[in-house]
Design a protein around this motif. Structure first.
Motif, PDB file in Angstrom:
ATOM      1  N   ARG A  96       0.871  -1.177   0.000  1.00  0.00           N
ATOM      2  CA  ARG A  96       0.000   0.000   0.000  1.00  0.00           C
ATOM      3  C   ARG A  96       0.902   1.221   0.000  1.00  0.00           C
ATOM      4  O   ARG A  96       1.898   1.262   0.723  1.00  0.00           O
ATOM      5  CB  ARG A  96      -0.888  -0.002   1.243  1.00  0.00           C
ATOM      6  N   ARG A  97       0.545   2.215  -0.821  1.00  0.00           N
ATOM      7  CA  ARG A  97       1.380   3.401  -0.919  1.00  0.00           C
ATOM      8  C   ARG A  97       0.517   4.628  -1.161  1.00  0.00           C
ATOM      9  O   ARG A  97      -0.442   4.578  -1.920  1.00  0.00           O
ATOM     10  CB  ARG A  97       2.370   3.229  -2.070  1.00  0.00           C
ATOM     11  N   SER A  98       0.905   5.730  -0.540  1.00  0.00           N
ATOM     12  CA  SER A  98       0.281   7.025  -0.831  1.00  0.00           C
ATOM     13  C   SER A  98       0.978   7.612  -2.057  1.00  0.00           C
ATOM     14  O   SER A  98       2.173   7.431  -2.241  1.00  0.00           O
ATOM     15  CB  SER A  98       0.442   7.981   0.349  1.00  0.00           C
ATOM     16  N   TYR A  99       0.198   8.296  -2.879  1.00  0.00           N
ATOM     17  CA  TYR A  99       0.770   8.959  -4.051  1.00  0.00           C
ATOM     18  C   TYR A  99      -0.058  10.188  -4.359  1.00  0.00           C
ATOM     19  O   TYR A  99      -1.067  10.452  -3.724  1.00  0.00           O
ATOM     20  CB  TYR A  99       0.856   8.004  -5.242  1.00  0.00           C
ATOM     21  N   ARG A 100       0.401  10.980  -5.318  1.00  0.00           N
ATOM     22  CA  ARG A 100      -0.305  12.199  -5.709  1.00  0.00           C
ATOM     23  C   ARG A 100      -0.819  12.010  -7.131  1.00  0.00           C
ATOM     24  O   ARG A 100      -0.063  12.194  -8.090  1.00  0.00           O
ATOM     25  CB  ARG A 100       0.639  13.380  -5.622  1.00  0.00           C
ATOM     26  N   ASP A 127      -5.994   8.884  -3.026  1.00  0.00           N
ATOM     27  CA  ASP A 127      -4.571   9.170  -3.148  1.00  0.00           C
ATOM     28  C   ASP A 127      -3.719   8.058  -2.531  1.00  0.00           C
ATOM     29  O   ASP A 127      -2.560   8.261  -2.211  1.00  0.00           O
ATOM     30  CB  ASP A 127      -4.230  10.517  -2.509  1.00  0.00           C
ATOM     31  N   THR A 128      -4.316   6.878  -2.376  1.00  0.00           N
ATOM     32  CA  THR A 128      -3.562   5.695  -1.974  1.00  0.00           C
ATOM     33  C   THR A 128      -3.884   4.575  -2.952  1.00  0.00           C
ATOM     34  O   THR A 128      -4.936   4.578  -3.582  1.00  0.00           O
ATOM     35  CB  THR A 128      -3.911   5.240  -0.539  1.00  0.00           C
ATOM     36  N   TYR A 141      -0.073   0.863 -10.192  1.00  0.00           N
ATOM     37  CA  TYR A 141      -0.831   1.413  -9.076  1.00  0.00           C
ATOM     38  C   TYR A 141      -2.302   1.031  -9.277  1.00  0.00           C
ATOM     39  O   TYR A 141      -2.893   1.380 -10.299  1.00  0.00           O
ATOM     40  CB  TYR A 141      -0.704   2.939  -9.055  1.00  0.00           C
ATOM     41  N   GLU A 147      -8.166  -1.804   0.112  1.00  0.00           N
ATOM     42  CA  GLU A 147      -6.756  -2.112  -0.115  1.00  0.00           C
ATOM     43  C   GLU A 147      -6.303  -3.311   0.712  1.00  0.00           C
ATOM     44  O   GLU A 147      -5.540  -4.148   0.226  1.00  0.00           O
ATOM     45  CB  GLU A 147      -5.899  -0.890   0.198  1.00  0.00           C
TER      46      GLU A 147
END
Length: 160
Positions: A96-100, A127-128, A141, A147
Motif C-alpha cells: 500500500r502506498r500514498s501517491y499524488r 490518493d492511496t 498502481y 486495499e
C-alpha cells in the motif's frame, strides 16, 4: 475462482463528479443560448445534439473500474474497454502506498506516469493505492476501496 473483486465508478470521485456535472451544465447553457429557440428545423437538430452530448457527458460518471484477483492473474478493466492482465508469477511485491494522482499521473483513470519511471495507474479516486512491482522494474498502481482485501488476496499468490 475469484479471490478478490472491486468495482468503483467515476462518480465516486468528488472532483470528477463536479467537473462532469459542471461541463454538462455548461453544455446545456450553450445549447440553450445558441439559438435552440429560433428556427424550428435547426432547433430540432440542436435539441438532439444537445441531448446526445449531455447523455455522453453524464454517462462518463458511471465508468467502472474493476480489479479482480484469480488463481493466476490480477485483472484490470476500465469500462470494459481497457483491459490488462498481470500474471501473478510476474509480481515481485505488493504494498500500500500514498501517491499524488494529479502530480504523479496527471489525474485518475488509466494513466502512465510522467514522473515515475515505468509506472501506470488504474484508479478513479483517492490518493492511496496498492502498488504492484513487476519483473523488469515496472510498477502498477491499483486504486481500490478495499486495499487490505486486495493485499490479503495477493499475499499467498505473489511470488517472493
Amino acid at each position: 475462482m475469484i479471490a478478490f473483486r472491486s468495482r468503483q465508478y467515476t462518480h465516486q470521485n468528488p472532483l470528477a463528479r463536479w467537473v462532469l456535472i459542471g461541463t454538462a451544465l455548461l453544455c446545456a447553457t450553450l445549447f440553450a443560448a445558441g439559438g435552440m429557440w429560433s428556427d424550428p428545423e435547426q432547433s430540432a437538430a440542436a435539441w438532439w445534439m444537445g441531448a446526445i452530448t449531455l447523455a455522453a457527458i453524464v454517462s462518463l460518471l458511471w465508468l467502472p473500474l474493476t480489479i479482480a484477483v484469480d488463481a493466476t492473474h490480477v485483472r484490470v478493466s476500465l469500462a470494459g474497454v481497457v483491459k490488462k492482465a498481470i500474471a501473478l508469477d510476474d509480481v515481485v511485491s505488493a504494498e500500500r502506498r500514498s501517491y499524488r494522482p494529479m502530480k504523479d499521473f496527471g489525474g485518475w483513470g488509466w494513466k502512465w506516469s510522467h514522473r515515475l519511471p515505468n509506472s501506470v495507474a488504474y484508479s478513479v479516486r483517492g490518493d492511496t493505492a496498492v502498488v504492484l512491482t513487476v519483473r523488469g522494474g515496472g510498477q502498477v498502481y491499483l486504486g481500490v476501496a478495499d486495499e487490505a482485501g486486495l493485499l490479503a488476496a495477493l499475499g499467498p499468490r505473489v511470488a517472493a
